[in-house]
Design an enzyme around this catalytic site. Structure first.
Site, short mmCIF file in Angstrom:
data_model
loop_
_atom_site.label_atom_id
_atom_site.label_comp_id
_atom_site.label_asym_id
_atom_site.label_seq_id
_atom_site.Cartn_x
_atom_site.Cartn_y
_atom_site.Cartn_z
N TYR A 196 0.84 -1.21 0.00
CA TYR A 196 0.00 0.00 0.00
C TYR A 196 0.87 1.26 0.00
O TYR A 196 1.06 1.91 1.03
CB TYR A 196 -0.89 0.02 1.25
CG TYR A 196 -1.68 -1.25 1.49
CD1 TYR A 196 -2.68 -1.66 0.61
CD2 TYR A 196 -1.46 -2.03 2.63
CE1 TYR A 196 -3.42 -2.82 0.84
CE2 TYR A 196 -2.19 -3.19 2.87
CZ TYR A 196 -3.17 -3.58 1.96
OH TYR A 196 -3.89 -4.71 2.20
N TRP A 219 -3.89 6.15 2.71
CA TRP A 219 -5.26 5.63 2.79
C TRP A 219 -6.02 6.38 3.87
O TRP A 219 -5.47 6.73 4.93
CB TRP A 219 -5.23 4.13 3.16
CG TRP A 219 -5.49 3.23 1.99
CD1 TRP A 219 -6.65 2.61 1.69
CD2 TRP A 219 -4.57 2.82 0.99
NE1 TRP A 219 -6.52 1.86 0.55
CE2 TRP A 219 -5.25 1.97 0.10
CE3 TRP A 219 -3.22 3.11 0.71
CZ2 TRP A 219 -4.65 1.40 -1.02
CZ3 TRP A 219 -2.62 2.54 -0.38
CH2 TRP A 219 -3.33 1.70 -1.24
N SER A 220 -7.31 6.57 3.61
CA SER A 220 -8.12 7.45 4.45
C SER A 220 -8.25 7.00 5.91
O SER A 220 -7.86 7.71 6.83
CB SER A 220 -9.50 7.60 3.81
OG SER A 220 -10.42 8.16 4.69
N TRP A 221 -8.83 5.81 6.14
CA TRP A 221 -9.05 5.48 7.55
C TRP A 221 -7.77 5.02 8.22
O TRP A 221 -7.63 5.14 9.43
CB TRP A 221 -10.26 4.57 7.77
CG TRP A 221 -10.18 3.09 7.56
CD1 TRP A 221 -9.45 2.43 6.62
CD2 TRP A 221 -10.89 2.09 8.33
NE1 TRP A 221 -9.69 1.08 6.73
CE2 TRP A 221 -10.56 0.84 7.77
CE3 TRP A 221 -11.78 2.11 9.40
CZ2 TRP A 221 -11.10 -0.37 8.26
CZ3 TRP A 221 -12.30 0.91 9.88
CH2 TRP A 221 -11.95 -0.29 9.33
N ASP A 222 -6.79 4.54 7.40
CA ASP A 222 -5.48 4.25 7.98
C ASP A 222 -4.91 5.51 8.62
O ASP A 222 -4.36 5.48 9.73
CB ASP A 222 -4.51 3.73 6.91
CG ASP A 222 -4.94 2.40 6.32
OD1 ASP A 222 -6.00 2.38 5.66
OD2 ASP A 222 -4.25 1.39 6.54
N GLY A 239 -13.90 -0.83 4.35
CA GLY A 239 -12.61 -1.10 4.97
C GLY A 239 -12.40 -2.58 5.24
O GLY A 239 -11.30 -3.02 5.53
N ASP A 291 -12.85 -5.30 3.15
CA ASP A 291 -13.11 -5.56 1.73
C ASP A 291 -13.87 -6.85 1.39
O ASP A 291 -14.90 -6.82 0.76
CB ASP A 291 -11.78 -5.56 0.97
CG ASP A 291 -10.99 -4.28 1.21
OD1 ASP A 291 -11.50 -3.35 1.87
OD2 ASP A 291 -9.85 -4.21 0.71
N GLU A 306 -0.31 -7.17 9.52
CA GLU A 306 -1.57 -6.58 9.06
C GLU A 306 -2.76 -7.31 9.69
O GLU A 306 -3.68 -6.68 10.20
CB GLU A 306 -1.60 -6.68 7.53
CG GLU A 306 -2.74 -5.92 6.87
CD GLU A 306 -2.69 -6.06 5.35
OE1 GLU A 306 -1.79 -6.76 4.84
OE2 GLU A 306 -3.55 -5.47 4.67
C1 2M8 Z 1 -7.18 -2.84 2.43
O1 2M8 Z 1 -7.85 -2.35 1.28
C2 2M8 Z 1 -7.21 -1.95 0.08
C3 2M8 Z 1 -8.25 -1.28 -0.80
O2 2M8 Z 1 -8.66 -0.10 -0.17
C4 2M8 Z 1 -6.58 -3.08 -0.71
O3 2M8 Z 1 -6.82 -4.25 -0.40
O4 2M8 Z 1 -5.83 -2.79 -1.65
C5 2M8 Z 1 -8.22 -2.86 3.58
O5 2M8 Z 1 -7.75 -3.66 4.66
C6 2M8 Z 1 -8.52 -1.45 4.04
O6 2M8 Z 1 -9.31 -1.47 5.19
C7 2M8 Z 1 -7.23 -0.67 4.32
O7 2M8 Z 1 -7.56 0.67 4.58
C8 2M8 Z 1 -6.25 -0.74 3.14
C9 2M8 Z 1 -4.88 -0.11 3.48
O8 2M8 Z 1 -4.40 -0.62 4.70
O9 2M8 Z 1 -6.03 -2.09 2.76
#
Ligand code: 2M8
Length: 432
Positions: A38, A42-45, A176, A178, A405
């Site tokens: 990632y 990311w928003s809620w992160d 969040g 998914d 994670e």
């Molecule tokens: C996960 O989601 C992203 C898509 O937004 C992905 O799988 O690529 C989820 O666990 C989500 O809750 C989290 O915010 C994100 C980044 O940690 O990863």
């Protein structure tokens, strides 16, 4: 009973290691959730990260939230990803070329077009309280308040697809959680995008067995491209996937309480936020709570039915101040499906379900963010002994497993990314 309380010296090591993760994952303006899987914001992160960062650097925690809201759209939505222009466009899929956000925000920063759970008002208030003096000098609350209010307004108006006041999510990524089994039935009616029409990047960094399937991705891509092609317009008739999710709305309500505190701190009237919180709490309980099950369930807005899946989302209203059924949720958490006293972190999905998979993403493993929210809720509702016990076991788990994670809630085997930012950030907060 085994004593799971980490010793003071363990706390010092954990603290140091958690700080290292956050320093490593900090980029110019924000923190990435994990370096490879990632590589953007990311928003809620960012909300969870700020809750931890405030103990390390209150200024940096404020900047984490400010940079996210710097990419807020003109319509008030806060995008779920803010892309780092210094990272190659194909490092993550779907990237900026897929979403085509254009000049949706004033700075024309490339972003996605969907949203994530609104944990930001809660994080803003917590960040402010960590160092009010520094926040005051930087004008943090007066700057954040109108942006947060605009964000909530978007959710309370354009996303009230069910017409009862609750906000709807229109994509599994918005939850969040998914690939939660809760989305299986509503997703089953979506025609997947053809497998050859896109290339996943996530499988280069995580085993396929720990991630969503290709069929899931086909449906995620179909929903996202339909939304994009409709100009990201929201109307009840256009969303093939529309869900009133308990976690999403619980954070919105807790966020309205936080907005009331923020308003009061800057000399504004808190009353409208408290009224909204009361109205939404009544709607949450009347629409999503099943008294026969002692559990909240998501509501499929397109069919009008509750999705009777025992996912962690159904316990999350625990974070709502004054929730009338908090004790009932504690009973459910203590039962066989979630085993609050032993499983750690709290499982994302019913331990007794035949399709519980302890190492697959949101279909079984425990996550530190949802466990932190439940811990926060336990404290809010005076369940101090259970809260302290959960905190001690979470810290013990992270000490054994590292900043993973997600984690098998019974064996403690770690999965997904290592050096995961919100795991480190919330560990820092739990140590305090
Ligand atoms: C996960 O989601 C992203 C898509 O937004 C992905 O799988 O690529 C989820 O666990 C989500 O809750 C989290 O915010 C994100 C980044 O940690 O990863």
């Amino acid at each position: 009973a085994v004593d799971t309380r980490p010793a003071a010296s363990d706390h010092r090591n954990l603290d140091r290691a958690a700080r290292r993760v956050l320093v490593t994952n900090w980029r110019a303006r924000a923190t990435v959730p994990a370096t490879k899987l990632y590589p953007h914001q990311w928003s809620w992160d960012s909300a969870f990260i700020a809750i931890g960062l405030r103990h390390l650097s209150p200024t940096r925690a404020q900047r984490e939230l400010e940079s996210l809201f710097g990419a807020q759209w003109h319509d008030g939505r806060v995008p779920h990803i803010v892309f780092d222009p210094d990272v190659p466009g194909d490092a993550y899929f779907p990237g900026p070329g897929f979403w085509r956000s254009g000049s949706a925000n004033a700075a024309a920063v490339p972003t996605s077009g969907i949203v994530q759970p609104p944990a930001h008002a809660l994080a803003t208030w917590a960040t402010y309280r960590a160092d009010p003096a520094v926040a005051h000098v930087r004008g943090f609350l007066p700057r954040m308040y109108p942006r947060l209010a605009h964000w909530h307004h978007y959710l309370l108006t354009r996303r009230d697809l069910g017409g009862a006041g609750l906000a709807s999510i229109v994509h599994p990524w918005e939850s969040g959680m998914d690939n939660s089994p809760a989305w299986d039935a509503p997703l089953s009616r979506i025609e997947p995008a053809p497998p050859g029409s896109f290339t996943r990047r996530d499988l280069a960094h995580a085993p396929a067995a720990e991630r969503p399937t290709d069929l899931d991705y086909g449906r995620y891509i179909r929903l996202a491209s339909d939304y994009r092609d409709a100009g990201y317009a929201d109307s009840p008739s256009m969303h093939a996937f529309a869900i009133e999710d308990p976690l999403y709305n619980a954070l919105l309500i807790a966020g309205e309480h936080a907005l009331a505190d923020i308003a009061a701190a800057i000399g504004r009237d808190p009353a409208p936020h408290l009224a909204t919180a009361a109205r939404l709490t009544a709607a949450l309980v009347s629409r999503l709570y099943d008294p026969a099950a002692n559990m909240f369930f998501p509501r499929n807005v397109n069919t009008g039915e509750l999705v009777r899946s025992w996912s962690i989302t159904g316990l999350m209203p625990m974070i709502v101040p004054g929730l009338p059924v908090a004790r009932e949720l504690v009973d459910t958490a203590l039962g066989n499906r979630f085993r609050l006293r032993e499983a750690c972190p709290l499982p994302s999905y019913d331990l007794t379900a035949p399709d519980h998979v302890p190492g697959q993403y949101w279909r079984g493993p425990g996550w530190v963010n949802t466990s932190w929210l439940f811990w926060h809720g336990l404290r809010l509702h005076g369940e101090t002994a259970l809260a302290d016990d959960l905190r001690d076991r979470l810290l013990h788990r992270v000490l054994e497993t590292g900043f993973r994670e997600y984690v098998d809630p019974l064996t403690g085997t770690g999965h997904g990314s290592d050096g995961f930012s919100w795991t480190a950030a919330l560990t820092l907060d739990l140590i305090r």
